[in-house]
Design a protein around this motif. Structure first.
Motif, PDB file in Angstrom:
ATOM      1  N   GLN A  10       0.857  -1.197   0.000  1.00 39.54           N
ATOM      2  CA  GLN A  10       0.000   0.000   0.000  1.00 39.54           C
ATOM      3  C   GLN A  10       0.886   1.237   0.000  1.00 39.54           C
ATOM      4  O   GLN A  10       1.982   1.243   0.572  1.00 39.54           O
ATOM      5  N   GLY A  11       0.404   2.293  -0.673  1.00 35.40           N
ATOM      6  CA  GLY A  11       1.220   3.477  -0.874  1.00 35.40           C
ATOM      7  C   GLY A  11       1.527   4.287   0.363  1.00 35.40           C
ATOM      8  O   GLY A  11       2.522   5.011   0.416  1.00 35.40           O
ATOM      9  N   SER A  12       0.664   4.143   1.381  1.00 34.01           N
ATOM     10  CA  SER A  12       0.840   4.954   2.584  1.00 34.01           C
ATOM     11  C   SER A  12       0.146   4.279   3.755  1.00 34.01           C
ATOM     12  O   SER A  12      -0.806   3.505   3.561  1.00 34.01           O
ATOM     13  N   ALA A  13       0.591   4.622   4.962  1.00 36.20           N
ATOM     14  CA  ALA A  13      -0.094   4.123   6.161  1.00 36.20           C
ATOM     15  C   ALA A  13      -1.519   4.675   6.201  1.00 36.20           C
ATOM     16  O   ALA A  13      -2.418   4.060   6.781  1.00 36.20           O
ATOM     17  N   SER A  14      -1.731   5.817   5.551  1.00 33.04           N
ATOM     18  CA  SER A  14      -3.080   6.401   5.547  1.00 33.04           C
ATOM     19  C   SER A  14      -4.064   5.567   4.722  1.00 33.04           C
ATOM     20  O   SER A  14      -5.267   5.818   4.746  1.00 33.04           O
ATOM     21  N   ASP A  15      -3.557   4.565   3.997  1.00 28.72           N
ATOM     22  CA  ASP A  15      -4.428   3.670   3.215  1.00 28.72           C
ATOM     23  C   ASP A  15      -4.971   2.510   4.054  1.00 28.72           C
ATOM     24  O   ASP A  15      -5.753   1.689   3.549  1.00 28.72           O
ATOM     25  N   ASP A  16      -4.599   2.450   5.317  1.00 30.55           N
ATOM     26  CA  ASP A  16      -5.023   1.337   6.185  1.00 30.55           C
ATOM     27  C   ASP A  16      -6.527   1.037   6.152  1.00 30.55           C
ATOM     28  O   ASP A  16      -6.910  -0.134   6.044  1.00 30.55           O
ATOM     29  N   HIS A  41       6.709   6.766  -5.551  1.00 28.82           N
ATOM     30  CA  HIS A  41       7.307   8.095  -5.684  1.00 28.82           C
ATOM     31  C   HIS A  41       8.206   8.468  -4.515  1.00 28.82           C
ATOM     32  O   HIS A  41       9.241   9.090  -4.694  1.00 28.82           O
ATOM     33  N   ARG A  42       7.778   8.057  -3.298  1.00 31.47           N
ATOM     34  CA  ARG A  42       8.522   8.478  -2.111  1.00 31.47           C
ATOM     35  C   ARG A  42       9.609   7.487  -1.691  1.00 31.47           C
ATOM     36  O   ARG A  42      10.547   7.853  -1.006  1.00 31.47           O
ATOM     37  N   SER A  43       9.423   6.225  -2.068  1.00 26.19           N
ATOM     38  CA  SER A  43      10.461   5.225  -1.728  1.00 26.19           C
ATOM     39  C   SER A  43      10.652   4.277  -2.905  1.00 26.19           C
ATOM     40  O   SER A  43      10.440   3.066  -2.797  1.00 26.19           O
ATOM     41  N   ALA A  64      -1.487  -4.317  -5.092  1.00 26.68           N
ATOM     42  CA  ALA A  64      -0.895  -2.990  -4.917  1.00 26.68           C
ATOM     43  C   ALA A  64      -2.000  -1.948  -4.869  1.00 26.68           C
ATOM     44  O   ALA A  64      -2.796  -1.826  -5.806  1.00 26.68           O
ATOM     45  N   ALA A  65      -2.073  -1.212  -3.771  1.00 23.94           N
ATOM     46  CA  ALA A  65      -3.137  -0.223  -3.594  1.00 23.94           C
ATOM     47  C   ALA A  65      -2.533   1.149  -3.348  1.00 23.94           C
ATOM     48  O   ALA A  65      -1.628   1.301  -2.530  1.00 23.94           O
ATOM     49  N   ALA A  66      -3.054   2.137  -4.092  1.00 22.70           N
ATOM     50  CA  ALA A  66      -2.538   3.498  -3.901  1.00 22.70           C
ATOM     51  C   ALA A  66      -3.524   4.517  -4.455  1.00 22.70           C
ATOM     52  O   ALA A  66      -4.373   4.197  -5.293  1.00 22.70           O
ATOM     53  N   GLY A  67      -3.380   5.729  -3.950  1.00 19.38           N
ATOM     54  CA  GLY A  67      -4.219   6.813  -4.437  1.00 19.38           C
ATOM     55  C   GLY A  67      -3.388   7.863  -5.160  1.00 19.38           C
ATOM     56  O   GLY A  67      -2.197   7.685  -5.372  1.00 19.38           O
ATOM     57  N   PHE A  68      -4.017   8.946  -5.573  1.00 17.19           N
ATOM     58  CA  PHE A  68      -3.400  10.022  -6.374  1.00 17.19           C
ATOM     59  C   PHE A  68      -2.843   9.454  -7.694  1.00 17.19           C
ATOM     60  O   PHE A  68      -3.455   8.541  -8.249  1.00 17.19           O
ATOM     61  N   ALA A  69      -1.731   9.976  -8.184  1.00 18.92           N
ATOM     62  CA  ALA A  69      -1.146   9.467  -9.436  1.00 18.92           C
ATOM     63  C   ALA A  69      -0.482   8.133  -9.106  1.00 18.92           C
ATOM     64  O   ALA A  69       0.721   8.045  -8.882  1.00 18.92           O
ATOM     65  N   PRO A  88      -7.155   1.081  -7.162  1.00 20.10           N
ATOM     66  CA  PRO A  88      -7.102   2.544  -7.156  1.00 20.10           C
ATOM     67  C   PRO A  88      -7.904   3.095  -5.976  1.00 20.10           C
ATOM     68  O   PRO A  88      -9.072   2.749  -5.816  1.00 20.10           O
ATOM     69  N   LEU A  89      -7.270   3.891  -5.153  1.00 18.13           N
ATOM     70  CA  LEU A  89      -7.931   4.390  -3.940  1.00 18.13           C
ATOM     71  C   LEU A  89      -8.446   5.815  -4.145  1.00 18.13           C
ATOM     72  O   LEU A  89      -7.784   6.640  -4.784  1.00 18.13           O
ATOM     73  N   ASP A  90      -9.609   6.070  -3.544  1.00 17.42           N
ATOM     74  CA  ASP A  90     -10.216   7.404  -3.717  1.00 17.42           C
ATOM     75  C   ASP A  90      -9.780   8.360  -2.604  1.00 17.42           C
ATOM     76  O   ASP A  90     -10.599   8.964  -1.942  1.00 17.42           O
ATOM     77  N   SER A  91      -8.467   8.463  -2.420  1.00 18.93           N
ATOM     78  CA  SER A  91      -7.917   9.314  -1.354  1.00 18.93           C
ATOM     79  C   SER A  91      -7.567  10.720  -1.846  1.00 18.93           C
ATOM     80  O   SER A  91      -7.119  11.552  -1.070  1.00 18.93           O
ATOM     81  N   SER A  92      -7.794  10.989  -3.122  1.00 14.91           N
ATOM     82  CA  SER A  92      -7.387  12.290  -3.679  1.00 14.91           C
ATOM     83  C   SER A  92      -8.610  13.157  -3.996  1.00 14.91           C
ATOM     84  O   SER A  92      -9.743  12.674  -3.992  1.00 14.91           O
TER      85      SER A  92
HETATM   86  C1  RP5 Z   1      -0.730   7.751  -2.194  1.00 15.71           C
HETATM   87  O1  RP5 Z   1      -1.056   9.014  -1.753  1.00 15.71           O
HETATM   88  C2  RP5 Z   1      -1.126   6.831  -1.075  1.00 15.71           C
HETATM   89  O2  RP5 Z   1      -1.435   5.565  -1.577  1.00 15.71           O
HETATM   90  C3  RP5 Z   1      -2.289   7.498  -0.431  1.00 15.71           C
HETATM   91  O3  RP5 Z   1      -3.519   6.989  -0.932  1.00 15.71           O
HETATM   92  C4  RP5 Z   1      -2.135   8.948  -0.865  1.00 15.71           C
HETATM   93  C5  RP5 Z   1      -1.925   9.872   0.299  1.00 15.71           C
HETATM   94  O4  RP5 Z   1      -0.797   9.456   1.022  1.00 15.71           O
HETATM   95  P1  RP5 Z   1      -0.325  10.275   2.308  1.00 15.71           P
HETATM   96  O5  RP5 Z   1       0.012  11.652   1.849  1.00 15.71           O
HETATM   97  O6  RP5 Z   1      -1.491  10.257   3.272  1.00 15.71           O
HETATM   98  O7  RP5 Z   1       0.857   9.515   2.844  1.00 15.71           O
HETATM   99  O8  RP5 Z   1       0.614   7.643  -2.496  1.00 15.71           O
END
Ligand code: RP5
Length: 163
Positions: A10-16, A41-43, A64-69, A88-92
Motif C-alpha cells: 500500500q502506498g501509505s499508512a493512511s491507506d489502512d 514516488h517516495r520510496s 498494490a493499492a494506492a491513491g493520487f497518481a 485505485p484508492l479514492d484518497s485524492s
Molecule cells: C498515495 O497518496 C497513497 O497511496 C495514499 O492513498 C495517498 C496519500 O498518502 P499520504 O500523503 O497520506 O501519505 O501515495
C-alpha cells in the motif's frame, strides 16, 4: 515473508482503512499474506527491492493499492512476472479517477489487473487473489465454490415476494 502467498503493498499508512477489507477476506480463507507500505514516488528503491525479490520469497500474487497518481502497481509489474492486482484508492480530490487511469492504462506487455475504485476494489483484490491461488489449491477452490453457492442462496431467499 517466508510463508506468505499474497503480498499487499500500500502506498501509505493512511491507506489502512481500505486494506482492512483485503485482509478480512484473506483471513477468512486462512491465506497467509504480508503487508508492506511502500511508495513508487517516495520510496522508489524500496518498491523495486520488494517487487524484484517477491517471487523468490514464495509470493504468488501481489496486491498494490494506492491513491493520487498511483504508479505503484505499474512499477511493481515492471519488476516482477507475478500477477499484480491494482486497487485505485479514492484518497485524492479526484476521488480515485486519477489512480484508476494510472493503473488501468498500462502499456502492452506489463499488465495490472485493476479493480474497482476504493473499498469495494480492495475487497475484490483479495477475492481475485483467491481465485488465482485456487488454480493450484483444491481446498481453496472448494471454499470459493461454497461461497458462490451461499451468495446465490442468500439472494434467492431474500425475495420480497414469492418468485
Ligand atoms: C498515495 O497518496 C497513497 O497511496 C495514499 O492513498 C495517498 C496519500 O498518502 P499520504 O500523503 O497520506 O501519505 O501515495
Amino acid at each position: 515473508m517466508e510463508d506468505a502467498k499474497v503480498l499487499i503493498i500500500q502506498g501509505s499508512a493512511s491507506d489502512d482503512p481500505y486494506m482492512e477489507g483485503t485482509m478480512k477476506v484473506l483471513d477468512e480463507y486462512e491465506v497467509p499474506y504480508r503487508r508492506i507500505i511502500a511508495s513508487a514516488h517516495r520510496s522508489p528503491d524500496f518498491v523495486t527491492e520488494i517487487a524484484s525479490s517477491a517471487h523468490q520469497k514464495g509470493i504468488q500474487v501481489i496486491i498494490a493499492a494506492a491513491g493520487f497518481a498511483a504508479h505503484l502497481a505499474g512499477v511493481i509489474a515492471a519488476h516482477t512476472c507475478l500477477p499484480v492486482i491494482g486497487v485505485p484508492l479514492d484518497s485524492s480530490p479526484l476521488k480515485g479517477q486519477d489512480a484508476l487511469y494510472a493503473m488501468v492504462m498500462m502499456p502492452k506487455g506489463v499488465p495490472v489487473a485493476t479493480m474497482t475504485i476504493g473499498k469495494a476494489g480492495a475487497t475484490n483484490a483479495a477475492h481475485f487473489a483467491l481465485r488465482i491461488l485456487a488454480l493450484h489449491d483444491m481446498k481453496l477452490a472448494v471454499a470459493l465454490s461454497a461461497y458462490r453457492k451461499k451468495t446465490q442462496e442468500t439472494i434467492r431467499n431474500s425475495q420480497p415476494e414469492e418468485v
